[in-house]
Each structure stands twice: as C-alpha cells, then as structure tokens.
Enzyme design. Structure first.
Site, short mmCIF file in Angstrom:
data_model
loop_
_atom_site.label_atom_id
_atom_site.label_comp_id
_atom_site.label_asym_id
_atom_site.label_seq_id
_atom_site.Cartn_x
_atom_site.Cartn_y
_atom_site.Cartn_z
N CYS A 13 -15.53 18.89 11.30
CA CYS A 13 -16.41 17.72 11.41
C CYS A 13 -16.05 16.72 10.31
O CYS A 13 -16.29 16.98 9.13
CB CYS A 13 -17.87 18.14 11.30
SG CYS A 13 -19.02 16.74 11.19
N CYS A 16 -19.12 15.37 8.45
CA CYS A 16 -19.62 16.35 7.47
C CYS A 16 -18.71 16.41 6.25
O CYS A 16 -19.18 16.59 5.13
CB CYS A 16 -19.70 17.75 8.10
SG CYS A 16 -20.83 17.83 9.51
N ASP A 406 16.40 -5.38 -6.97
CA ASP A 406 17.36 -5.31 -8.07
C ASP A 406 18.73 -5.27 -7.40
O ASP A 406 18.84 -4.85 -6.25
CB ASP A 406 17.10 -4.04 -8.87
CG ASP A 406 18.13 -3.83 -9.95
OD1 ASP A 406 18.45 -4.79 -10.66
OD2 ASP A 406 18.63 -2.69 -10.08
N ASP A 601 16.60 0.90 -8.64
CA ASP A 601 17.16 2.24 -8.72
C ASP A 601 16.36 3.15 -9.64
O ASP A 601 16.71 4.31 -9.84
CB ASP A 601 18.63 2.19 -9.16
CG ASP A 601 18.82 1.51 -10.52
OD1 ASP A 601 17.80 1.24 -11.17
OD2 ASP A 601 19.97 1.27 -10.90
N ASP A 605 13.78 -0.24 -14.37
CA ASP A 605 12.87 -1.16 -13.69
C ASP A 605 11.41 -0.73 -13.71
O ASP A 605 10.61 -1.25 -12.95
CB ASP A 605 13.31 -1.33 -12.23
CG ASP A 605 14.73 -1.89 -12.12
OD1 ASP A 605 15.03 -2.84 -12.85
OD2 ASP A 605 15.51 -1.36 -11.31
#
Length: 708
Positions: A13, A16, A406, A601, A605
């Site tokens: 459920c 529930c 990038d 990569d 970054d």
C-alpha cells in the site's frame, strides 16, 4: 552517524507507506528518514553519541509498532537478516492463498444469481462478502478504535455498508470482491516492477573462489583481502576489483557500462567487479576489499538513489494528505445537503452518489506510480552505464536547456600526441629534447606523459635516460620548473614565459604548445594535438536537434578552441580559462535563468559540477572526488551517454506526468458522472484499483526504454 536499513516485507500500500514514513520522522533522535516504496526499504540515521546501540533497537521497535498499526501483515526485517529465498517462498505461498480466497468468493457471488430463494441468495452473498472482505473489515475496525477515518479500509467498509443499507446487496459484495481482486493484481504488478528494477542492477556477486598455495575454496566476497588471489571461471561474475595475473579472456562489461560487445583482457589488465568472464579461466590479484569495490559502490549509489526524491514525488505526497479528506468531505456534503435543500430529492439516491466518492477517495494510483516511475528510470539508466544519485537529479535533467562541456578528456580523448617540433634559431634538437625530457619525466599531467612517450621512441633517448631533476616545481595552470646540475629548465604554456619575463614567438599552429627554456634561453616548442572522441560529433548534433544551448569551456588557447568548436558546430565557447573562470562562466549562465547540465571528466571540475543544476562526470567510478561532487556518473568516457540520459529522464518524466493526469482525470470524471447520476460503484472501483493498476503498468514501460 550510523545508518540503518529496514525492509518492509509485504508492503503493498503506497498510501500506507507515506503514512509510515511521516510517523517514523516523528521519532525523536532519527534523521534522514526515507521510505522507498519501490524497494520496500525504510532507512534512517542516528548519532551514536546520543543514541546507544541498545536504544537504537528500541527505536526499531517503535517503527515496528507504527508499521503493525498501519499494515499488520507487513514484517520489518533488518537488511542483515533478509533472506531473499525465504521471502520469495513466502510471497509465492501468499499468492496461492489469495487466489484460493478470491476464487471461492467469486464462485459464491456468481452462484447467488442462480439461487431459487432470496434467503439462499442473501446467504451466499453474505459468505462471499465475509471471505473477500474480512481483512478490510478487521483493519477498518482497528482504525475506528484509533480514530483514523481516512484509511482506505475504513472508507471501503463504510461504502459497502452504505450499499447494503440501501438494499444494493449484489453491488456491495461485488465492490468488495473486485476491490480485493484489484488490490491483488496491483500487488502483483508492483512486485513485478520491483523484480524488474532489481534485475537491472543484479550485479552483486554471490561468491569468490579464493586460491591458496595448494587449495581453492569458495568464500563470501566480503572475506577476501587486498593482495589475495581469486579464480574466476567462465560464466562467473568477477566478485572484486583487481589485476589479472594469469590467463586471458573476453569479459562482458554491459552490466556496468551498457557496452554490448565483450572486450579482451589479459595479464596486468585491471578488471572491475560486477563484470562477467566469458570464455576462459583467469586469476586475479585483488586490489580493493568488497566494500570499496566498483560493484559495491554502484549498488550503494543506485539502491540509495531514491533517498533524494523528485519535486513531483514531494508534491504528490503532500497532495495525498489533503486529497482524501477533501473527497470524503464532498461525499458527506452530497449525502446530507441535497436531500434537505432540493425539492423531491431522495436520500437513497444521494447516499448512493456519496458512496461513489468514498470508494474513489484513495490516492493510491498517484502515490504508487510516481516513485515506481522514477526508480524505474534510475534502474534503466544504470543498465545503460549511467548512475543517477537521486530522483531529483533525473527530474532536473529532463528540464535542462543548456549543456556546458569541459573540452579536454570530455569532448576530446585527453591523450595528446606530438604533432610537431619547432626549433628556435641557433638551438639544437638534442638540447630541446633533453630539456623537455628532464622537465616532463616526473609529471603525471596527460601532456607530459605524451611528451615522454614521444621522446622515449627516439633512438638517442638512452644517453640521458638516467637524468633526474634535483628540484621539481609544478606551477599550476602554467607548467613546470626543474633545477639540475646548476641549470634551470622551464616547460609550459605561454603564461610560464610571462611569469619569468621571457618572450616567445606567436606560433599560429593548431594544438597545445609547450615552450621549452634552458637558463632563460628559448629552445623551441613541442606542439601536441588532442583528438576528438568518436562520438563527440554525434553528441553535439543530437543536442542541437533537441534545441539545447551548447557551450564548451577550455583552458586551451583561442586557436585550438576555435578549431574544435568549428569542427563540432559549437557556437558558444570560451578559451584560456582557469578553473575559477569556468565557475564564473557557469554562474553567469545561471544568473540568466539557464537550467544547466555540466559534463566534465571529474578531475578538476568539482566546483563547477557542484554549481550546475546537474553535474555529470564521465568514466569516474574510481574517483571519490568525482562521485562526491557530481549528481550523475557515466561509467564510460562517452559523451553520447548524455543524450541517452536526457532521453531516459524525459521519457520517465512523461510517464510520471501521464500517470498523474490519467489518475486525477479518471477520478474527477467518475465523480462528475456520479453526481449527475451516470456513475456506479462498479465504475468507482475501476477509478480506484483499476487506475492504480494501469498506472503501475504504465510506469513499467520505463524499464523497457530503448534509446534510438
């Protein structure tokens, strides 16, 4: 913080489940409470400084009481105690019992139509009602004692009692039987969806064959230590990350990368856990224990992805809390007010109309299908080698309008090749090569490695093979400085010359240029090219067709950046950027209201990955920093995975939206038909369990998604 995973065996459920989660959040001392209905898993954290292990057991007892109150048939099981075979056998036994119970109810119901006497007909209907609805009636009785009147069991009981009260005996029994049949098929559909999702990420190894000096034995992967040697036979899943020390075989990596073609692996090759050996026996020296292995990390990412819920899920959960009370309130109004204020209105007629509202007041179709849809999307993405850390990121990806790349290692291979050597006037090739070798030999930068690889192929390299620098200084974003034998060597881009007030010629050549100096004398330059990845062009073309704004950010100089941008048809790019410049550029785009996905990569970054609406790193399952910073991780270095990920996210979002519109639309339509006298309780049952079942089946379409 200590994390606990509980499995709610038998939870069917969804409404529930939402109530269980809400009540569990109210337990003092627990944090990050999340109930993932698609996996029947409840997770929470607690601070061991404030809650002892014994107290945590009491907290679990509180959760068990909440679950028992709301769903008496559901068992709370710790992850460590979960036995999938026992659970599967129990589910099979339960299914058989349910089929027998519902079969008997249907037989009695249809037999009643052939009964010669009213009393016999009533008796058969009564027995069918009790057999089919006794659990609903029992649960509703308990709910009354606890003051819960908006539970579907209580509402179904009231609706059928109302039908009996106005003499609609067959309809009352039929509604109860078909409600239970609908619930049965709904449970089957939910379990099928759960099994299908699990099969997509079924990469957990069952065993490892540990090799001793004179023996072999099967052990659990968790028992194997670093530097142990394991043997893997054809057809077996590699249980731990390691390096092949004996044998050569083809390995199927599709479960991790989505790559359909097997690849050949031999001695000294690294292999990942979760992949499958195809045609030969190999021995592997283990490099990571199981909890740190690739397979364990992937399973942890995928299984816990639903902890980050999408905005749509949060909305539906909140909506469900007010939907049922509102509809029940309307039902009460319809039953009481019209007979009092409308001339000639019959109480019998308006009571029947109100019962239709009671039957249709459960929001299960919405609460059920939305999380299943999103988790199906996450499972499908993982099958394609795309790891999504949460439903919210999958939903956010469907809404992006701008993609920022990038360049190096993302659109290009990141493996540079020397394309040209440019000597300065009066400089010797030997001096240039020796100086370059001396500077780059100890660097781990991809450009340095490419230069060393090129120089190592030259015939005269042996005469300075043993040269080592006395002092090496890496200058971030510029190059390297080496002191050796009273000489100072420099290698780097044009900015290193500027740093030391040296002049270099402007070389109009495509590629990355490394200038070489010895004692401030310019010796020449090494020009390197970075090749595009095979699928970069296809990726950009696809994004342009999808009307996404595409940007490329790179630290390369203008000439090289312009050439790559022209080749790939990228209109927007910025060159000669430092990491902080990339961050500022993405921030500027966000300030303009752009929804941004950043693809890198995963090495340098991290700040930009965090800033973007969706940060994506590629081929970075081995990088802790990349996984931590990014929202989505690609198992391979293919930028085209982005197009697949966006397609999966949009398809998932479309399915979820269809379910919401369909469920609400049908329910509202049936309510309207009920008020104007064209609706029946049979139709209301379809609007409740029937729509829920169809919504679950619609969600399962995500599992069959295939990217074109």
């Amino acid at each position: 913080m200590t994390r606990v995973d509980l499995y709610l065996d038998g939870l069917g459920c969804a409404n529930c489940a939402a109530k269980i989660e809400t009540k569990t959040k109210g337990i003092h001392g627990l944090s990050k409470v999340n109930l993932d209905f698609s996996q029947s898993k409840l997770t929470f954290e607690y601070d061991e400084k404030h809650i002892s292990k014994q107290d945590s057991s009491l907290k679990i007892k509180e959760i068990e009481k909440i679950v028992t109150d709301l769903e008496p048939d559901v068992k709370v099981v710790l992850k460590s105690d979960l036995d999938s075979k026992v659970t599967a056998d129990a589910h099979k036994s339960h299914t058989i019992k349910e089929l027998i119970r519902l079969g008997i109810s249907l037989a009695l119901f249809f037999s009643s139509f052939a009964a010669p006497e009213f009393e016999l007909k009533l008796g058969l209907l009564g027995v069918a009602y009790i057999i089919s609805g006794h659990r609903v009636l029992f649960k509703s009785f308990k709910n009354i004692l606890k003051g819960r009147v908006f539970d579907e069991n209580f509402l179904m009981s009231i609706a059928t009692f109302g039908a009996i009260g106005i003499g609609e005996y067959p309809e009352a029994v039929a509604v109860m039987i078909f409600y239970e049949i609908g619930e049965f098929f709904e449970d089957l559909a939910v379990n099928h969806s759960r099994d299908a999702i699990k099969s997509l990420i079924n990469i957990r190894p069952d065993k490892a064959i540990l090799v001793g000096e004179h023996s072999q034995r099967e052990v659990s992967p968790e028992e194997v230590k670093i530097n142990d040697v394991i043997l893997v036979k054809p057809g077996m899943r590699i249980p731990l990350d390691g390096t092949i020390i004996e044998g050569r075989t083809m390995i199927d990596t599709s479960a991790l990368t989505g790559e359909s073609l097997p690849m050949s692996y031999g001695i000294n090759d690294s292999v990942l856990s979760g992949t499958v050996v195809i045609n030969a026996v190999i021995k592997i020296k283990v490099t990571k224990v199981y909890k740190d292995s690739t397979v364990a990390r992937i399973l942890d990412l995928v299984e816990n992805a639903s902890g980050q819920k999408a905005k749509t899920e949060h909305f539906i959960t909140k909506f469900a809390r007010v939907y049922t009370p509102i509809v029940v309130g309307i039902a009460a109004f319809i039953a009481i007010v019209p007979p009092l204020v409308i001339s000639g209105a019959h109480f019998h007629e308006w009571l029947y109309k109100s019962l239709i509202f009671l039957v249709i007041s459960c929001p299960c179709a919405l609460v059920l299908s939305v999380p299943l849809g999103f988790f199906s999307g996450i499972g499908t993405a993982s099958k394609n080698g795309i790891l999504v850390k949460g439903s919210n990121y999958l939903e956010a990806l469907s809404q992006i309008d701008t993609v920022v790349f990038d360049k190096t290692g993302t659109l290009t291979k990141g493996r540079f090749e020397v394309s040209n050597i440019v000597l300065a006037k009066d400089a010797s090739n030997k001096d240039l090569i020796e100086s370059a070798y001396l500077c780059e030999r100890n660097s781990t930068h991809p450009i340095a490695k490419s230069i060393i690889e090129y120089i190592s192929k030259l015939e005269n390299v042996s005469e300075f093979e043993t040269i080592t620098g006395d002092a090496v200084e890496e200058i971030s974003g510029k190059g390297v400085k080496v002191e050796y034998a009273d000489n100072v060597y420099l290698a780097g881009n044009a900015s290193i010359a500027k740093l030391y007030d040296l002049s270099v010629p402007e070389l109009e050549m495509s590629g990355t240029i490394v200038y070489i100096f010895k004692n401030k004398q310019y010796l020449g330059a090494i020009v390197l090219g970075d090749m595009l990845k095979p699928d970069s062009q296809k990726t950009i073309d696809a994004l342009n067709k999808m009307n996404h704004e595409v940007w490329m950010l790179t630290g390369d100089r203008e000439l090289q950046a312009n050439e790559i941008a022209k080749t790939l048809s990228i209109k927007n790019y910025r060159s000669a950027l430092l990491p902080e410049d990339k961050f500022k550029q993405v921030q500027d785009l966000k300030d303009k209201g752009k929804k941004i996905a950043f693809l890198g990569d995963g090495i340098n970054d991290a700040p930009v990955l965090t800033l973007a609406d969706v940060g994506i790193s590629m081929g970075s399952i081995g990088s802790d920093a990349a996984i931590e910073a990014s929202d989505i991780v690609f198992m391979t270095d293919e930028p085209s995975k982005l197009v697949t990920a966006i397609s999966i996210s949009k398809f998932t979002k479309r399915i979820v939206s269809q379910n919401i519109i369909f469920a609400l639309g049908i329910k509202i339509l049936i309510m309207i038909l009920g008020v104007i006298g064209f609706g029946t309780m049979w139709l209301a049952i379809f609007g409740d369990v029937g729509v829920a079942l169809l919504a679950v089946l619609n969600s399962s379409r995500v599992l069959r998604f295939k990217h074109q």
